[in-house]
Design an enzyme around this catalytic site. Sequence first.
Site, PDB file in Angstrom:
ATOM      1  N   TYR A   1      -4.242  72.977  90.659  1.00  0.00           N
ATOM      2  CA  TYR A   1      -4.268  72.055  88.841  1.00  0.00           C
ATOM      3  C   TYR A   1      -3.440  69.864  89.425  1.00  0.00           C
ATOM      4  O   TYR A   1      -4.613  69.566  88.675  1.00  0.00           O
ATOM      5  CB  TYR A   1      -2.611  73.006  87.981  1.00  0.00           C
ATOM      6  CG  TYR A   1      -2.820  71.497  86.629  1.00  0.00           C
ATOM      7  CD1 TYR A   1      -3.578  72.585  86.065  1.00  0.00           C
ATOM      8  CD2 TYR A   1      -1.933  71.309  86.390  1.00  0.00           C
ATOM      9  CE1 TYR A   1      -3.612  71.607  84.392  1.00  0.00           C
ATOM     10  CE2 TYR A   1      -1.396  70.734  85.248  1.00  0.00           C
ATOM     11  CZ  TYR A   1      -2.593  71.253  84.126  1.00  0.00           C
ATOM     12  OH  TYR A   1      -2.488  71.037  82.348  1.00  0.00           O
ATOM     13  N   LYS A   8      -5.568  66.777  87.775  1.00  0.00           N
ATOM     14  CA  LYS A   8      -5.122  66.025  86.793  1.00  0.00           C
ATOM     15  C   LYS A   8      -5.316  64.722  87.676  1.00  0.00           C
ATOM     16  O   LYS A   8      -5.583  63.132  87.195  1.00  0.00           O
ATOM     17  CB  LYS A   8      -3.804  66.877  86.481  1.00  0.00           C
ATOM     18  CG  LYS A   8      -3.666  67.511  85.863  1.00  0.00           C
ATOM     19  CD  LYS A   8      -4.973  67.315  84.148  1.00  0.00           C
ATOM     20  CE  LYS A   8      -4.730  68.470  83.403  1.00  0.00           C
ATOM     21  NZ  LYS A   8      -5.679  68.789  81.907  1.00  0.00           N
TER      22      LYS A   8
END
Length: 261
Positions: A157, A161
């Site tokens: 993740y 990002k």
Amino acid sequence: MNTERMDGRVFVITGAASGMGAAMAHDFAQRGAKIAIFDLDDEHGTKVADEIIAAGGTAAYYHVSVTDKAAIQQAADKVEEQFGPIDSWVNSAGVSRMVPFLDSSEELWDLTIDVNLKGVFLCCQVAVAKMLEHGGGVILNMSSLSGKKPSSWQTIYCASKFGVQGLTESIAKEFADQNIRVNAICPGIVPTEMWDRLKYEYAKKRDLDPEEVLPYFKKNIPMHRLVDIQDVINAAVFLLTDNSSYLTGQSIKLTGGEWMD
Ligand SMILES: NC(=O)c1ccc[n+]([C@@H]2O[C@H](COP(=O)([O-])OP(=O)(O)OC[C@H]3O[C@@H](n4cnc5c(N)ncnc54)[C@H](O)[C@@H]3O)[C@@H](O)[C@H]2O)c1
């Protein structure tokens, strides 16, 4: 709530069947914007569009995966036929899992990078091409505190990002002199549907009861509260209007004092 108007503006909001995307769709529609919802969740996407229309606003739901360039392009063409030139685009579609690094599968890598990073890349390509045809526009990417700060059990993740940060800044630089602004919001914990599942995964990481997870975060945030969806809307309205006309390639970190870098 600020009273900034968005009359007549045409928005695409990805991931607007749920969470922050849905909240922005409702809010921007009340300010007079026309809202196109791109999502895979037909039931909730249609519900958000119907609610906006029932409240007197303008909205339509489109079944689009942000991983599919042809589908994004086709839907964007239809939005322009229905509502007019797209001048605003919010990338809020995203997926998140919390898994120890050594248990993180290739499937999870592919899914997370496809939706969170490639999805933003493809949507920005379609958005920028449309905006160049119409003299400009504004793009907002929902990044995360995890786009700024490393986090164990969220390696993939975070990678996605951090990548969104690079996309945001590079696209902003390339089109700064063509009246296209691209910015991001990096929130900490926003208690949306995403956390309905994540709290079970985080509970395992810290050996907590799932119901203790959100209070645990609050205790450790200097302001001792989580991000309110209204905080996200306030930052988004600022970044999507001329109030921020000299800002591009920037990220607003909504962290209650937790992270200032
Ligand atoms: N909730 C948080 O604490 C938090 C914090 C920081 C950043 N974010 C980011 O903000 C964004 C919105 O988060 P949220 O909490 O509202 O999430 P959410 O889970 O409530 O909503 C995400 C939406 O994305 C949609 N989606 C998933 N895959 C898709 C695809 N391939 N194509 C189109 N739509 C797809 C889902 O159907 C859902 O409607 C995400 O990018 C997330 O990573 C969330």
